[in-house]
Design an enzyme around this catalytic site. Sequence first.
Site, PDB file in Angstrom:
ATOM      1  N   ASN A 200      -0.214  -0.618   3.081  1.00 46.05           N
ATOM      2  CA  ASN A 200      -1.535  -0.822   3.679  1.00 46.05           C
ATOM      3  C   ASN A 200      -1.361  -1.513   5.029  1.00 46.05           C
ATOM      4  O   ASN A 200      -0.266  -2.005   5.346  1.00 46.05           O
ATOM      5  CB  ASN A 200      -2.434  -1.627   2.718  1.00 46.05           C
ATOM      6  CG  ASN A 200      -1.901  -3.017   2.461  1.00 46.05           C
ATOM      7  OD1 ASN A 200      -1.791  -3.829   3.381  1.00 46.05           O
ATOM      8  ND2 ASN A 200      -1.538  -3.311   1.216  1.00 46.05           N
TER       9      ASN A 200
ATOM     10  N   ARG B   4       4.736   2.013  -6.421  1.00 47.08           N
ATOM     11  CA  ARG B   4       4.138   1.241  -7.513  1.00 47.08           C
ATOM     12  C   ARG B   4       3.995   2.047  -8.798  1.00 47.08           C
ATOM     13  O   ARG B   4       3.631   1.486  -9.846  1.00 47.08           O
ATOM     14  CB  ARG B   4       2.775   0.657  -7.066  1.00 47.08           C
ATOM     15  CG  ARG B   4       2.912  -0.332  -5.901  1.00 47.08           C
ATOM     16  CD  ARG B   4       1.672  -1.206  -5.745  1.00 47.08           C
ATOM     17  NE  ARG B   4       1.423  -2.030  -6.925  1.00 47.08           N
ATOM     18  CZ  ARG B   4       0.364  -2.827  -7.069  1.00 47.08           C
ATOM     19  NH1 ARG B   4      -0.536  -2.882  -6.105  1.00 47.08           N
ATOM     20  NH2 ARG B   4       0.192  -3.546  -8.154  1.00 47.08           N
TER      21      ARG B   4
ATOM     22  N   ARG C 238      -6.857   4.637  -1.818  1.00 50.52           N
ATOM     23  CA  ARG C 238      -5.841   4.622  -2.871  1.00 50.52           C
ATOM     24  C   ARG C 238      -6.289   5.312  -4.159  1.00 50.52           C
ATOM     25  O   ARG C 238      -5.459   5.736  -4.957  1.00 50.52           O
ATOM     26  CB  ARG C 238      -5.439   3.169  -3.137  1.00 50.52           C
ATOM     27  CG  ARG C 238      -4.901   2.457  -1.895  1.00 50.52           C
ATOM     28  CD  ARG C 238      -3.488   2.848  -1.594  1.00 50.52           C
ATOM     29  NE  ARG C 238      -2.628   2.205  -2.539  1.00 50.52           N
ATOM     30  CZ  ARG C 238      -2.065   0.998  -2.345  1.00 50.52           C
ATOM     31  NH1 ARG C 238      -2.241   0.358  -1.206  1.00 50.52           N
ATOM     32  NH2 ARG C 238      -1.309   0.466  -3.261  1.00 50.52           N
TER      33      ARG C 238
ATOM     34  N   HIS D 192      -8.872  -1.294  -0.764  1.00 46.40           N
ATOM     35  CA  HIS D 192      -9.239  -1.346  -2.185  1.00 46.40           C
ATOM     36  C   HIS D 192     -10.645  -1.946  -2.244  1.00 46.40           C
ATOM     37  O   HIS D 192     -10.951  -2.870  -1.475  1.00 46.40           O
ATOM     38  CB  HIS D 192      -8.299  -2.258  -2.995  1.00 46.40           C
ATOM     39  CG  HIS D 192      -7.034  -1.625  -3.463  1.00 46.40           C
ATOM     40  ND1 HIS D 192      -5.817  -2.294  -3.431  1.00 46.40           N
ATOM     41  CD2 HIS D 192      -6.773  -0.414  -4.025  1.00 46.40           C
ATOM     42  CE1 HIS D 192      -4.878  -1.504  -3.931  1.00 46.40           C
ATOM     43  NE2 HIS D 192      -5.416  -0.361  -4.299  1.00 46.40           N
TER      44      HIS D 192
ATOM     45  N   CYS E  29      -6.714  -9.976  -6.602  1.00 42.00           N
ATOM     46  CA  CYS E  29      -5.640  -8.985  -6.846  1.00 42.00           C
ATOM     47  C   CYS E  29      -4.624  -9.527  -7.853  1.00 42.00           C
ATOM     48  O   CYS E  29      -3.930  -8.744  -8.499  1.00 42.00           O
ATOM     49  CB  CYS E  29      -4.880  -8.671  -5.568  1.00 42.00           C
ATOM     50  SG  CYS E  29      -5.886  -8.056  -4.238  1.00 42.00           S
TER      51      CYS E  29
HETATM   52  N1  ARG Z   1       0.696  -4.554  -1.419  1.00 39.45           N
HETATM   53  C1  ARG Z   1      -0.179  -4.215  -2.500  1.00 39.45           C
HETATM   54  C2  ARG Z   1      -0.540  -2.740  -2.420  1.00 39.45           C
HETATM   55  O1  ARG Z   1      -0.753  -2.249  -1.340  1.00 39.45           O
HETATM   56  C3  ARG Z   1      -1.399  -5.062  -2.472  1.00 39.45           C
HETATM   57  C4  ARG Z   1      -2.329  -4.750  -3.596  1.00 39.45           C
HETATM   58  C5  ARG Z   1      -3.599  -5.533  -3.548  1.00 39.45           C
HETATM   59  N2  ARG Z   1      -4.360  -5.319  -4.697  1.00 39.45           N
HETATM   60  C6  ARG Z   1      -5.698  -5.228  -4.752  1.00 39.45           C
HETATM   61  N3  ARG Z   1      -6.246  -5.158  -5.921  1.00 39.45           N
HETATM   62  N4  ARG Z   1      -6.423  -5.185  -3.684  1.00 39.45           N
HETATM   63  O2  ARG Z   1      -0.620  -2.091  -3.426  1.00 39.45           O
END
Ligand code: ARG
Length: 311
Positions: free
Chosen positions: A22, A90, A137, A169, A273
């Site tokens: 991100n 992930r 996402r 998100h 998060c």
């Molecule tokens: N670096 C992580 C990603 O991009 C951060 C996730 C943040 N999570 C959230 N629920 N906003 O996946």
Amino acid sequence: MIFKNILMCKPKYFDVVHYKLNSHMLMQRDVNISKSMTQWVSLKHKLDDCLVDLKFVKPKKNLVDMVFVANGGLVYKNKALVANFSAIPRQPESKYYYKFFDKHGFDTYDLETNFEGAGDGLFSHDHHNLWLGYGFRSDLDARNEVSDIISEPNLNIHSLKLEKENFYHLDTCFCPIGHNHVLIYPKAFDTENLYKIYDVFGERNCIQVSDEDANNFACNSICVEKNIGGINYTTIIGNKFSEQLKNTLYYLDYEVIENDMSEFLLSGGSTKCCILSLDYGFGNRMFDVDNIVDENYYEMREMRTYRYNDI
Ligand code: ARG
């Protein structure tokens, strides 16, 4: 929504230089591991002082983002929808969340569309509305799958398109809290989507945060209850709030607690998060998942289903 049963994951392997998922991940420096651990432990201690039950999922080597458990899935009553990450690095996390939910007696579901769990799925305080973010996402089509799994007559499911890459998100720009208020960063939505929010919450219940607060992840806060001197206070815990936002929240009878999450901001995440709500039975704490031992697992599962039907 007021969180009561919470999942967390220690940031043992947390880092930000492996890949860029991100626009916050500038990848200019490693995470300061000891600082991130201190910030996370301090959040945990603050939650220990609140009326919440904490559970933990084990961090896994190389899964540097697993601290952001919000993305692991979405829990509704006894159903756990496991994330189907669009973020390729992930994706291996999903099987650990699946195991966690299954072991703890949830009815566990895999999804075919991309859906990054509670990061893009948030319930309003009364649990009658579920808001699904898409555009970065999670897929718009995830809505069909999610509603097939958890459709109920008194649950309305809404889609919200995310417009700004810094607010990728839904939980970075939209934060339903107790008493049916919601913190929102209006610039993250177009007018049509903004009005969907106003229509349900009522415009006066929408607390619009400034650029400064939004960039400090004020909308990535959590709402819990805290007992002080025999009185329960609805409490907002987040990274940092302007004096103006604090005053607005105090005026609406919220307590406000700051917990520095600067190391997590490097990765595009903050307080919310780092937690996932496990509020089966809407946090009525009908039974303690720790009591589930393998021998009576299925019996307990049945018992729980029975108790849900009883409500
Ligand atoms: N670096 C992580 C990603 O991009 C951060 C996730 C943040 N999570 C959230 N629920 N906003 O996946």
